[in-house]
Design a protein around this motif. Sequence first.
Motif, PDB file in Angstrom:
ATOM      1  N   CYS A 199      44.679 -11.979 -37.199  1.00 42.66           N
ATOM      2  CA  CYS A 199      43.660 -11.348 -36.420  1.00 42.66           C
ATOM      3  C   CYS A 199      43.996  -9.931 -36.590  1.00 42.66           C
ATOM      4  N   CYS A 216      36.415  -6.081 -38.480  1.00 40.11           N
ATOM      5  CA  CYS A 216      35.450  -6.127 -37.145  1.00 40.11           C
ATOM      6  C   CYS A 216      34.129  -5.633 -37.530  1.00 40.11           C
ATOM      7  N   PRO A 238      30.012 -11.025 -36.779  1.00 41.05           N
ATOM      8  CA  PRO A 238      29.868 -12.317 -35.811  1.00 41.05           C
ATOM      9  C   PRO A 238      31.346 -13.088 -35.715  1.00 41.05           C
ATOM     10  N   PHE A 239      31.835 -13.296 -37.195  1.00 45.36           N
ATOM     11  CA  PHE A 239      32.986 -14.036 -37.459  1.00 45.36           C
ATOM     12  C   PHE A 239      34.255 -13.699 -36.523  1.00 45.36           C
ATOM     13  N   ASP A 276      34.151 -11.493 -34.067  1.00 46.09           N
ATOM     14  CA  ASP A 276      34.026 -11.564 -32.617  1.00 46.09           C
ATOM     15  C   ASP A 276      34.312 -13.002 -31.929  1.00 46.09           C
ATOM     16  N   ASP A 277      34.106 -13.878 -32.951  1.00 44.76           N
ATOM     17  CA  ASP A 277      34.290 -15.437 -32.369  1.00 44.76           C
ATOM     18  C   ASP A 277      35.504 -15.699 -32.530  1.00 44.76           C
ATOM     19  N   ARG A 278      36.273 -15.349 -33.570  1.00 45.07           N
ATOM     20  CA  ARG A 278      37.621 -15.643 -33.872  1.00 45.07           C
ATOM     21  C   ARG A 278      38.683 -14.766 -33.323  1.00 45.07           C
ATOM     22  N   CYS A 279      38.425 -13.573 -33.065  1.00 47.09           N
ATOM     23  CA  CYS A 279      39.367 -12.287 -32.919  1.00 47.09           C
ATOM     24  C   CYS A 279      38.950 -11.195 -32.046  1.00 47.09           C
ATOM     25  N   GLY A 280      38.257 -11.841 -31.173  1.00 44.19           N
ATOM     26  CA  GLY A 280      37.846 -10.597 -30.124  1.00 44.19           C
ATOM     27  C   GLY A 280      38.318 -10.014 -29.527  1.00 44.19           C
TER      28      GLY A 280
END
Length: 348
Positions: free
Chosen positions: A4, A13, A18-19, A21-25
């Motif tokens: 990440c 980022c 979207p991806f 924010d979900d996996r590596c917020g």
Amino acid sequence: RDTCSRWAAAGECEFNAPFMDDRCGAECATAVQRKSCTKRACSGFRPACQALKALSADAEPRVPHEMLATPVSLAFRNEATEPVQLFWVDGLGEEQRFGALAPSARLEQGTYIGARWRLRTSSQVHPQRRGALLLEVRAGILEIGHCACEAHASTLSPYVPIHEPSANTSTLLMVAALPVTARVTKWTGVTDEVLGTLSPAASHGRDPNASSHLLLSGLVDGEVLSVRKANGGALLMQHVVGDVVVTDCSGGAPKARNADAAAERRRLQRTRSLLERENDVLRQQLGRLREVDLNAFGALPEAMLLEYASQAHKVLTQLEQNPAARMLNEPGGPRKLRDARSSWRDEL
């Protein structure tokens, strides 16, 4: 988490929000985001068509004092529909008139790094717009910001810079205001050649060799410079060495170009390479002919003489059909050819 961090450093980022924010917020929350910039900013230039008050609000690039006296040459080209006037700004902030450019005109001006130049309208048709600021330039300086420039970038793989022996060279100073280390490269026609690095100001105390500026000399018109994050390769700037172009403020962009300009440029480059090779062959043949006793030609077979004449006629015909050669033979041909090449470079 390490993955990440690498993705965030590479700019994912921004590109894959979207991806990420979900996996590596967490990593995206702490990553330094690049800002959305105009095409001019992604070329290293200051904004066009802004009031002086707005320009003065922008942070001035910090230029090392010892480099301010470095001589450079600027070439201005007017692609606006009306004449423009050129002014140099002296040490007291007063504008000193240096000349005027008619539409499509070009003017070369000697100056020094960091000198401030302004281009203003001199419209006779619209007096209310006379004197409006079109462009302010810091001579020889490219300002590198933390910009997301992929949307403004051109594909370099088909482009081959043309280096002429008589071409003038120029000097540019890159000045960066970056939170990360960046790598500066030059496109050779095959690959990116690394020229140096730009470091964030925070690292200067830790590393005596770190610098947020880079002086580049010996640059030739048409060469492409790029600045990318050292970690991840995200594009921060792409600049084509060449003229400073001024345009109308109504559209904020140069005149429309032919959609086939890029293909035409590549075709002319291939034609030029072919003609140069054939020219070399003709020079070699001419050199050998100079060593030949002309009286001996009477002893040569007629078929051989006809073959030599046929080859020479073929090359001369190709030269006459070449658009660049035709343009050179027209009245004002060298200027037309120079303007055409500038147009192809701007299309890139």
